[in-house]
Design a protein around this motif. Structure first.
Motif, PDB file in Angstrom:
ATOM      1  N   ILE A 445       0.865  -1.191   0.000  1.00 44.25           N
ATOM      2  CA  ILE A 445       0.000   0.000   0.000  1.00 44.25           C
ATOM      3  C   ILE A 445       0.892   1.227   0.000  1.00 44.25           C
ATOM      4  N   GLY A 446       0.592   2.192  -0.870  1.00 47.24           N
ATOM      5  CA  GLY A 446       1.336   3.452  -0.913  1.00 47.24           C
ATOM      6  C   GLY A 446       0.785   4.395   0.149  1.00 47.24           C
ATOM      7  N   VAL A 447       1.311   4.253   1.368  1.00 49.71           N
ATOM      8  CA  VAL A 447       0.750   5.005   2.504  1.00 49.71           C
ATOM      9  C   VAL A 447       0.861   6.522   2.263  1.00 49.71           C
ATOM     10  N   SER A 448       2.040   7.002   1.867  1.00 51.79           N
ATOM     11  CA  SER A 448       2.161   8.449   1.635  1.00 51.79           C
ATOM     12  C   SER A 448       1.403   8.858   0.371  1.00 51.79           C
ATOM     13  N   ARG A 449       1.364   7.961  -0.621  1.00 49.21           N
ATOM     14  CA  ARG A 449       0.630   8.285  -1.853  1.00 49.21           C
ATOM     15  C   ARG A 449      -0.860   8.500  -1.574  1.00 49.21           C
ATOM     16  N   ILE A 450      -1.385   7.850  -0.541  1.00 47.79           N
ATOM     17  CA  ILE A 450      -2.806   8.015  -0.203  1.00 47.79           C
ATOM     18  C   ILE A 450      -3.136   9.478   0.087  1.00 47.79           C
ATOM     19  N   LEU A 451      -2.209  10.209   0.729  1.00 46.51           N
ATOM     20  CA  LEU A 451      -2.462  11.624   1.030  1.00 46.51           C
ATOM     21  C   LEU A 451      -2.741  12.406  -0.255  1.00 46.51           C
ATOM     22  N   SER A 452      -1.943  12.125  -1.273  1.00 53.25           N
ATOM     23  CA  SER A 452      -2.136  12.816  -2.551  1.00 53.25           C
ATOM     24  C   SER A 452      -3.406  12.351  -3.246  1.00 53.25           C
ATOM     25  N   ALA A 453      -3.673  11.039  -3.187  1.00 48.31           N
ATOM     26  CA  ALA A 453      -4.856  10.511  -3.873  1.00 48.31           C
ATOM     27  C   ALA A 453      -6.136  11.099  -3.262  1.00 48.31           C
ATOM     28  N   VAL A 454      -6.176  11.171  -1.934  1.00 50.39           N
ATOM     29  CA  VAL A 454      -7.349  11.739  -1.267  1.00 50.39           C
ATOM     30  C   VAL A 454      -7.487  13.218  -1.638  1.00 50.39           C
ATOM     31  N   THR A 455      -6.361  13.927  -1.658  1.00 52.30           N
ATOM     32  CA  THR A 455      -6.400  15.358  -1.980  1.00 52.30           C
ATOM     33  C   THR A 455      -6.865  15.570  -3.426  1.00 52.30           C
ATOM     34  N   GLU A 456      -6.436  14.699  -4.339  1.00 50.15           N
ATOM     35  CA  GLU A 456      -6.917  14.813  -5.727  1.00 50.15           C
ATOM     36  C   GLU A 456      -8.440  14.701  -5.765  1.00 50.15           C
ATOM     37  N   GLN A 457      -8.988  13.780  -4.959  1.00 49.39           N
ATOM     38  CA  GLN A 457     -10.439  13.545  -5.006  1.00 49.39           C
ATOM     39  C   GLN A 457     -11.240  14.579  -4.218  1.00 49.39           C
ATOM     40  N   ARG A 458     -10.672  15.078  -3.132  1.00 53.68           N
ATOM     41  CA  ARG A 458     -11.444  15.943  -2.238  1.00 53.68           C
ATOM     42  C   ARG A 458     -11.110  17.416  -2.367  1.00 53.68           C
ATOM     43  N   GLY A 459     -10.031  17.738  -3.073  1.00 59.41           N
ATOM     44  CA  GLY A 459      -9.593  19.132  -3.110  1.00 59.41           C
ATOM     45  C   GLY A 459     -10.163  19.889  -4.288  1.00 59.41           C
ATOM     46  N   ASP A 460     -10.017  21.198  -4.188  1.00 59.67           N
ATOM     47  CA  ASP A 460     -10.463  22.042  -5.296  1.00 59.67           C
ATOM     48  C   ASP A 460      -9.660  23.327  -5.198  1.00 59.67           C
ATOM     49  N   GLU A 461      -9.113  23.727  -6.337  1.00 57.57           N
ATOM     50  CA  GLU A 461      -8.122  24.805  -6.340  1.00 57.57           C
ATOM     51  C   GLU A 461      -8.646  26.089  -5.690  1.00 57.57           C
ATOM     52  N   ALA A 462      -9.899  26.410  -5.961  1.00 57.12           N
ATOM     53  CA  ALA A 462     -10.450  27.648  -5.411  1.00 57.12           C
ATOM     54  C   ALA A 462     -10.938  27.434  -3.975  1.00 57.12           C
ATOM     55  N   GLY A 463     -11.605  26.309  -3.730  1.00 56.30           N
ATOM     56  CA  GLY A 463     -12.262  26.101  -2.439  1.00 56.30           C
ATOM     57  C   GLY A 463     -11.406  25.449  -1.371  1.00 56.30           C
ATOM     58  N   GLY A 464     -10.210  24.960  -1.748  1.00 61.52           N
ATOM     59  CA  GLY A 464      -9.346  24.308  -0.771  1.00 61.52           C
ATOM     60  C   GLY A 464      -9.639  22.826  -0.652  1.00 61.52           C
ATOM     61  N   MET A 465      -9.414  22.311   0.545  1.00 61.37           N
ATOM     62  CA  MET A 465      -9.455  20.877   0.771  1.00 61.37           C
ATOM     63  C   MET A 465     -10.506  20.549   1.832  1.00 61.37           C
ATOM     64  N   VAL A 466     -11.107  19.362   1.758  1.00 58.70           N
ATOM     65  CA  VAL A 466     -11.940  18.869   2.859  1.00 58.70           C
ATOM     66  C   VAL A 466     -11.525  17.420   3.129  1.00 58.70           C
ATOM     67  N   TRP A 467     -10.919  17.155   4.303  1.00 60.99           N
ATOM     68  CA  TRP A 467     -10.438  15.808   4.613  1.00 60.99           C
ATOM     69  C   TRP A 467     -11.585  14.888   5.020  1.00 60.99           C
ATOM     70  N   PRO A 468     -11.470  13.591   4.697  1.00 65.97           N
ATOM     71  CA  PRO A 468     -12.453  12.617   5.195  1.00 65.97           C
ATOM     72  C   PRO A 468     -12.331  12.484   6.726  1.00 65.97           C
ATOM     73  N   ALA A 469     -13.428  12.123   7.368  1.00 68.72           N
ATOM     74  CA  ALA A 469     -13.498  12.130   8.839  1.00 68.72           C
ATOM     75  C   ALA A 469     -12.370  11.364   9.525  1.00 68.72           C
ATOM     76  N   GLU A 470     -12.029  10.173   8.994  1.00 69.95           N
ATOM     77  CA  GLU A 470     -11.062   9.339   9.733  1.00 69.95           C
ATOM     78  C   GLU A 470      -9.615   9.776   9.599  1.00 69.95           C
ATOM     79  N   ILE A 471      -9.295  10.600   8.604  1.00 68.48           N
ATOM     80  CA  ILE A 471      -7.878  10.944   8.446  1.00 68.48           C
ATOM     81  C   ILE A 471      -7.618  12.449   8.495  1.00 68.48           C
ATOM     82  N   THR A 472      -8.615  13.230   8.890  1.00 69.35           N
ATOM     83  CA  THR A 472      -8.400  14.673   8.997  1.00 69.35           C
ATOM     84  C   THR A 472      -7.357  14.960  10.097  1.00 69.35           C
ATOM     85  N   PRO A 473      -6.461  15.939   9.871  1.00 73.07           N
ATOM     86  CA  PRO A 473      -5.423  16.196  10.878  1.00 73.07           C
ATOM     87  C   PRO A 473      -6.026  16.645  12.215  1.00 73.07           C
TER      88      PRO A 473
END
Ligand code: ATP
Ligand code: MG
Length: 570
Positions: A445-473
């Motif tokens: 499993i690409g543990v660090s790659r997951i951070l980027s994959a989640v950000t690709e799916q949940r982020g938006d250049e203008a609106g920023g990022m929204v983390w999923p509940a279980e991995i939000t900082p």
């Protein structure tokens, strides 16, 4: 935590060399910083997310019965020579020498080390099956490190290895891991698909699956059935059978080969334009070097060669396109290559090996040949499926339409069999006292790659990022609008204390900054729930916002506590 003292260096703009959305957002949100190409520091926020992802991985691996250990990154070259990989791994392997000139490698993966551990300390079938895993830093000198954590040269991986006494045991372990992966990626909030992948020459039936996070930036193409379960990596995907129209073609009466003058038409597009025909009436002749030998591969003009299928068909180690000079040495003229008169092996795709007369290159600049018939004008050394499927193909399982998506590989499960246990001598004694090689599986499993994959799916250049509940900082971002307003300060401090006592992870923006700056930073940081203490603080009221749904409202402190508990106990 009080934001005033934290290292969260948000950026208004992303550095110009960050292309991918996730790379930009992770830099702008103060999650990561680059030290060298593909080498990153995880800043406090990035590290918090990484720890949460690792914890999910750990919980699910433990639940699946795997045992955690930690192996060294520094590995003796000797071990890699024993497995035969020291020379074939190529430039991705980072090599170094110690003060006594002894050679080492930095582990890109750990099959060699884990097999050594097990061969030295596990002897009997009584100890098996056994699955061992670690979460550890890997080193790969990637040709193109890019997109931040998506393709690093130093990155975090979870790698697990299973050891069984028979293939049924491996199969059981394999599906056990497969289901653990489904739970892990679901908990990480990823939109993903498990797809069949190419197992190369090892790996039996159902030998390997890749877990793909769906995202446009992904380097892999996923082919799936519109109305069925079939999903495969493009490297592996096969087309379903199609009923061919009977064209009445008879090679016995086909007209003789004729030369066509096609000045400057060296691409399929130029050729179809100048002759007024469709690409599927042409045959493309591609020159490859396979294990040092030049060959020609023929696919229809509207198809692409699949190098993985080609490699498997020929049982080869290495496949690459021929260089200009290599093609010329074989008698082919680049841009006008064709099979007639070539004296190298010719591999023909199944869709070319049908009754038809083709237009092909003439091996002469500015000329093509028409009426070329396989078996009459040239012959095939091998025929097989050596092309990529296309959107015109049908699903091999349902016969229905296929769809294409892009994906990021976040995980990989693989049946290794006895490849490493035989080479490195990992054997056990069966109940009759006979020595047998262990049957292995490996699971990454690409543990660090997951951070980027989640950000690709949940982020938006203008609106920023929204983390999923279980991995939000942090679980809640508490924003104090004015540090100069006593009522606001008192209420914010009271909420901060109360939430912390309730075990909620709160990021408390207590900085003396303008409200606009605080909101902009909060969007970039991406905590899913936001509590803003502002003008109505005197009445005990705050603004509550669920950033994933966009819902917001003015609530009192009890209501806020309830909403937070509800969100995190789903
Ligand atoms: P890729 O095709 O992306 O190079 P791989 O097939 O080389 O991946 P594996 O050797 O199966 O990958 O490694 C297991 C997992 O590690 C992959 O599924 C992926 O999530 C992750 N991974 C591989 N290479 C990198 C990298 N350079 N940076 C970050 N993660 C990586
Ligand atoms: Mg790789």
């Amino acid at each position: 935590m009080r934001q005033d003292k934290l290292l969260i260096p948000t950026l208004r703009e992303a550095p110009a060399d960050a292309e991918a959305l996730s790379h930009k957002l992770l830099l702008r949100g103060g999650y990561i910083r680059q030290l060298a190409a593909g080498v990153y520091t995880y800043l406090p926020l990035g590290w918090r997310v990484l720890k949460k992802v690792s914890e999910i991985v750990r919980e699910e691996m433990d639940r699946a019965g795997a045992q955690e250990l930690l192996m060294p990154a520094m590995q003796p070259a000797e071990l890699w020579r024993e497995s035969g990989r020291y020379d074939v791994y190529g430039p991705e392997l980072i090599r170094l020498k110690d003060r006594h000139d002894r050679e080492f490698a930095l582990g890109p993966t750990h099959e060699e080390v884990i097999t050594t551990v097990v061969r030295n300390d596990v002897y009997s079938y009584r100890k098996l099956p056994m699955t061992l895993y670690q979460i550890q830093t890997k080193y790969r000198d990637e040709r193109r490190p890019r997109f931040g954590l998506l393709r690093g040269r130093e990155f975090m991986m979870k790698d697990a290895y299973s050891f069984d006494t028979d293939w049924e045991g491996l199969d059981k372990n394999y599906w056990n891991m497969y289901h653990a992966y489904e739970r892990i990626f679901t908990r990480c909030g990823l939109n993903f698909r498990a797809v069949e992948a190419d197992a190369g020459s090892i790996g039996g039936e159902g030998g390997t699956h890749e877990f793909m996070a769906l995202a446009e930036i992904g380097e892999d193409t996923i082919v799936s059935s519109v109305n069925g379960d079939y999903a495969a990596n493009l490297e592996k995907a096969v087309a379903g059978p199609r009923v061919r129209k009977d064209t009445g073609f008879d090679p016995g009466t086909a007209p003789a080969v004729e030369e066509l003058h096609t000045p400057g038409a060296s691409t399929i597009q130029q050729l179809t334009d100048s002759l007024g025909i469709q690409a599927d009436q042409l045959v493309k002749t591609m020159l490859y070097v396979v294990d040092g030998k030049t060959i020609a591969v023929l696919v229809r003009g509207d198809h692409e060669v699949n190098e993985v299928k080609l490699k498997n068909l020929l049982g080869a180690e290495n496949v690459r396109l021929a260089e200009y000079a290599e093609a010329a040495a074989a008698g082919a003229v680049t841009g006008f290559a064709g099979p007639v008169g070539l004296n190298i092996p010719i591999i023909v795709d199944e869709d070319v090996a049908v009754p038809a007369a083709w237009i092909v290159g003439a091996n002469k600049a500015d000329y093509h040949l028409k009426n070329v018939v396989l078996g009459r004008d040239f012959s095939a050394e091998r025929t097989g499926d050596v092309r990529n499927v296309t959107e015109d193909d049908v699903c091999p399982v349902t016969g229905g339409p296929l769809q294409f998506h892009r994906g990021i590989e976040v995980g990989h499960v693989f049946k290794l069999g006895t490849k490493y246990s035989e080479k490195l001598g990992a054997k056990f004694l069966d109940p009759s006292g006979k020595e047998q090689p262990m049957i292995m599986g490996c699971y990454g499993i690409g543990v660090s790659r997951i951070l980027s994959a989640v950000t690709e799916q949940r982020g938006d250049e203008a609106g920023g990022m929204v983390w999923p509940a279980e991995i939000t900082p942090y679980q809640v971002h508490l924003i104090l609008i004015s540090v100069k307003d006593t009522a606001q300060v008192e209420l914010a401090e009271a909420i901060y204390t109360r939430l912390q006592e309730a075990g909620v992870e709160v990021l408390f923006d207590d900085r003396d900054e303008r409200a606009g700056v605080k909101f902009k930073d909060a969007d970039l940081i991406g905590v899913p729930l936001r509590v803003t203490v502002g003008k109505q603080a005197g009445e005990g009221l705050v603004e509550f916002k669920n950033r994933s749904t966009g819902e917001n409202g003015v609530l009192n402190v009890d209501q806020v506590a309830e909403e937070i508990a509800k969100f995190y106990t789903k």
